[in-house]
Design a protein around this motif. Sequence first.
Motif, PDB file in Angstrom:
ATOM      1  N   THR A  33       0.939   1.686  -5.529  1.00 24.11           N
ATOM      2  CA  THR A  33       0.241   2.688  -6.337  1.00 24.11           C
ATOM      3  C   THR A  33       1.221   3.658  -6.965  1.00 24.11           C
ATOM      4  O   THR A  33       1.094   4.025  -8.144  1.00 24.11           O
ATOM      5  N   GLY A  57      -4.203   0.604   3.690  1.00 21.92           N
ATOM      6  CA  GLY A  57      -4.511   1.392   2.497  1.00 21.92           C
ATOM      7  C   GLY A  57      -4.904   2.819   2.812  1.00 21.92           C
ATOM      8  O   GLY A  57      -4.798   3.699   1.955  1.00 21.92           O
ATOM      9  N   SER A  84     -10.049   4.511   1.880  1.00 26.80           N
ATOM     10  CA  SER A  84      -9.688   3.396   2.755  1.00 26.80           C
ATOM     11  C   SER A  84     -10.286   3.563   4.140  1.00 26.80           C
ATOM     12  O   SER A  84     -10.590   2.573   4.813  1.00 26.80           O
ATOM     13  N   ALA A 136       0.826  -1.210   0.000  1.00 28.57           N
ATOM     14  CA  ALA A 136       0.000   0.000   0.000  1.00 28.57           C
ATOM     15  C   ALA A 136       0.860   1.259   0.000  1.00 28.57           C
ATOM     16  O   ALA A 136       0.502   2.281  -0.593  1.00 28.57           O
ATOM     17  N   ALA A 145      -6.181   4.889  -9.838  1.00 27.29           N
ATOM     18  CA  ALA A 145      -5.122   5.715  -9.246  1.00 27.29           C
ATOM     19  C   ALA A 145      -4.491   6.626 -10.290  1.00 27.29           C
ATOM     20  O   ALA A 145      -4.174   7.796 -10.009  1.00 27.29           O
ATOM     21  N   PRO A 195      -0.635   5.114   1.780  1.00 31.84           N
ATOM     22  CA  PRO A 195      -0.533   5.996   0.614  1.00 31.84           C
ATOM     23  C   PRO A 195      -0.585   7.482   0.991  1.00 31.84           C
ATOM     24  O   PRO A 195       0.038   8.311   0.326  1.00 31.84           O
ATOM     25  N   SER A 203      -6.654   7.968  -1.294  1.00 32.02           N
ATOM     26  CA  SER A 203      -6.521   6.668  -0.644  1.00 32.02           C
ATOM     27  C   SER A 203      -6.912   6.748   0.831  1.00 32.02           C
ATOM     28  O   SER A 203      -7.521   5.819   1.375  1.00 32.02           O
TER      29      SER A 203
END
Length: 438
Positions: A58, A176, A285, A54, A264, A180, A281
């Motif tokens: 991305t 997550g 999340s 995570a 993303a 990020p 994110s």
Amino acid sequence: MPGNSSKSPFSPQWGKTSGRTFTDVSPKGGKSARFDRQAALLLAVHALFTCGNALSATFVNIYIWKIKQDYALLGWFAVVHQLAMSLTFWLAGKWVKEGNKMNALRGGVIAAAAFYGLVLAFGTRAADAVPLLGLVQGISSGLFWLSFNVVYFEITDPGNRDRFNGWTGLLGSLSGMLAPWLSGILIASSGGNTGYRLIFGISLAIFIAGAALTFGLHKREPAGRYDWRIGLGRLLRAGSPWRAITWAMVAQGLREGIFGFVIALLVYTSTGSEMKLGSFSLYTSAAALISFWIAGRLLKPKGRYWGMFAGAAMLIAFIVPLFWGTGYSQLLIFGLGTAIFVPLYSIPSVSVVFDQIGGNEADVKQREERVILRELALNAGRFIGTIVFIVCVSQSANPTLIRMLLLVFGSSPLLAWAMLRKRLRNGTGAVAASKGRP
């Protein structure tokens, strides 16, 4: 649970004792929802693995995009990853079944560390190394998820499987949510490639810690011989539940193949900011974390049928705002809606498959092959979806075309539900059987 010391009242039993072969049956009824130390340790390894990914996964795609702005290149990165993961599942199946599955789990975490080490080594030449990077990442995913899913099956039963899935979703959402967001802050504050190298280095350290943690998991005894055919003959048998399950997993993979990297990228291209992507994110999340927590506690086998249907329908409904545009606000509406309703879809989807594996002695004995069959089907769907995406965007990267692809492939969860609906209706029966009731 791994090891001979596991005495959880709901732990499934394997092998032969006193001439009797056990299946996915709890000898004490499975009333307790508590996990023992081994289950908690497996959840911790899972959390570190998902956290490391995570933090950086991305941004690997964004890093490659900034080097070479090519949708097709990112698609090929995903394709190589999917093919390598599928081949690893098939080849490593013998290792996991006949050898030491904990070494396979450990190998997956170490390969993840190697992946980020390579990204750091290649630097701005990473776009030219997409085949190698996709290969290593695919090997990592294949080894980790094959061994994790087999061990996960062995420490759960139909009575507590939804709860375990809820916890993995909860911890995954927490990773997550924060990872990020922190990555976006670090990249924005460090500037240039320095921030990217920093987060890739942190991920490398997390995977090393995860590999060390796996040594606390007890070795499990191998059982049986590996079937290289992965039970494909069952798919040809009329009335086999695995025919419907396999096609349902292919349908599920159609969405995952594209959505795994396109969303993303759309957030980044619409904002031009890693900080915004990290915030996206964080918000989505956080919503998923709350949703997984609620679903994990409240969703019972008898609610799987309508729960999965509602989840699939809402996943499709929240794609519609993207036709108004792919600005940050529309993408955030999509992301939040998906995060809220995905547990209703994903928890029953996972649980019903593993309940089928534990439903009879034949499937229990070939649990590794059944897990591999599930993952190969998922990757087949991901591969098909990604290849179609590559072909389409190679002709035209028109935003309307991309939205249409998202809608078409994003509707596949409803198809997966339709294929699993009979198994979902039988959810309460599976739990009753696991408790020794008629």
